[in-house]
Design a protein around this motif. Structure first.
Motif, PDB file in Angstrom:
ATOM      1  N   VAL A 220       8.794  13.842  61.744  1.00  0.00           N
ATOM      2  CA  VAL A 220       9.943  14.313  62.523  1.00  0.00           C
ATOM      3  C   VAL A 220       9.560  14.221  63.996  1.00  0.00           C
ATOM      4  N   HIS A 229      14.322  23.277  66.509  1.00  0.00           N
ATOM      5  CA  HIS A 229      15.529  22.701  65.934  1.00  0.00           C
ATOM      6  C   HIS A 229      15.454  21.175  65.930  1.00  0.00           C
ATOM      7  N   GLY A 230      15.439  20.589  64.764  1.00  0.00           N
ATOM      8  CA  GLY A 230      15.459  19.137  64.648  1.00  0.00           C
ATOM      9  C   GLY A 230      14.124  18.461  64.869  1.00  0.00           C
ATOM     10  N   ASP A 296      16.605  21.672  58.857  1.00  0.00           N
ATOM     11  CA  ASP A 296      16.112  20.971  60.044  1.00  0.00           C
ATOM     12  C   ASP A 296      15.538  21.940  61.082  1.00  0.00           C
ATOM     13  N   TYR A 298      11.915  23.893  62.104  1.00  0.00           N
ATOM     14  CA  TYR A 298      10.510  23.631  61.805  1.00  0.00           C
ATOM     15  C   TYR A 298       9.541  24.641  62.412  1.00  0.00           C
TER      16      TYR A 298
END
Length: 305
Positions: A220, A229-230, A296, A298
């Motif tokens: 990621v 986030h994301g 999503d 982390y």
């Protein structure tokens, strides 16, 4: 109903009394003796679904699993706020954050004197009250330890840094020995900071999980600062050589739990040696969970604005 995110859900868990006690006590069986003492163990960022007793496939928690087998396991428990001080304030005062006012994400929390805290109630009923905490958030700076006649703030005893499981266990064993030698009933609380990020257990505790059947590599992106986030916050990634593999971080998190579990075993062995195990209720829970990529999100906890 949408499932609650793991980071905002309670991690856990179980209550048990060592030896013949607790299952009967918690279940209110009339033949079970009433415990004189209480040992409360709380663990930061510990997810129930990463423990064997809740069905996790990795061998992260043999000590906790045995404690659960001998006691009572709670399957539905949710924290009121996914940050340590607000969550623990709710737990100790039986009040919601909107009632007690402890809602600051991190730093600057102050637990009001008007709250009636668990150790205050127990102290009024004749319990000696003692606590061992490794981080400042639950110490005098937040006015959290109301009702404790003895509070060991371990970061103040050493170098100002949070103290990991071995040092916390050493300290609580000292407190347990002191309390067990006295005739009074006691309430002893210990708070562990493992497995909080940056997930850095001794290598041998995470290695069994690297490349096992649950290890599924997935890269990621990195985010600025601590943004979870994301992607992975770059501050965390830099501490681990800019790794972008989600599975690696999860293995380290699980290694932290295995490391903690070993030192919980030391604590329970010390309780047995103290001579008061058979009359002590042991309760284990967490302040909140941790996001490990769900939705999503982390390696952080508390999806808050």
């Amino acid at each position: 109903m949408q499932p609650r995110p793991a980071s905002a859900a309670s991690a856990l868990l179980c209550a048990a009394a060592v030896l013949s006690l607790c299952a009967g006590v918690v279940a209110c069986q009339p033949t079970a003796p009433v415990p004189r003492n209480v040992l409360l163990i709380t663990v930061v960022t510990l997810r129930a679904d990463h423990l064997g007793t809740y069905g996790y496939a990795r061998d992260t928690s043999p000590v906790v699993d045995e404690l659960a087998r001998r006691g009572v396991v709670f399957e539905n428990a949710w924290v009121q706020w996914p940050k340590t001080v607000p969550s623990m304030a709710s737990m100790f005062s039986a009040t919601y954050p909107q009632e007690n006012g402890v809602v600051v994400v991190t730093g600057g929390n102050w637990v009001p004197d008007r709250l009636v805290m668990l150790p205050e109630v127990l102290r009024e009923r004749g319990f000696r009250t003692a606590a061992v905490v490794p981080n400042a958030g639950l110490g005098q700076e937040s006015n959290f330890p109301q009702g404790f006649e003895s509070l060991r703030e371990l970061w103040m005893e050493h170098d100002g840094a949070p103290r990991p499981a071995p040092l916390v266990t050493d300290a609580v064993l000292e407190e347990l020995e002191r309390l067990a030698a006295q005739p009074d009933r006691f309430f002893l609380w210990v708070h562990y900071i493992d497995p909080h990020d940056p997930y850095s257990p001794p290598a041998e505790y995470a290695e069994p999980f690297l490349g096992d059947e649950l290890y599924r590599s997935r890269s990621v992106p990195f985010n600025a600062g601590d943004n979870p986030h994301g992607g992975i916050g770059e501050n965390l990634a830099r501490q681990h050589g800019d790794r972008d593999d989600v599975a690696w971080y999860v293995a380290q998190y699980d290694g932290e739990i295995r490391y903690l579990d070993e030192h919980l075993g030391r604590l329970l062995e010390g309780l047995e040696r103290s001579g008061v195990a058979g009359e002590t209720l042991v309760a284990l829970t967490a302040d909140h969970g941790e996001g490990l990529g769900e939705r999503d999100y982390y390696f952080h906890h508390g999806h808050l604005p």
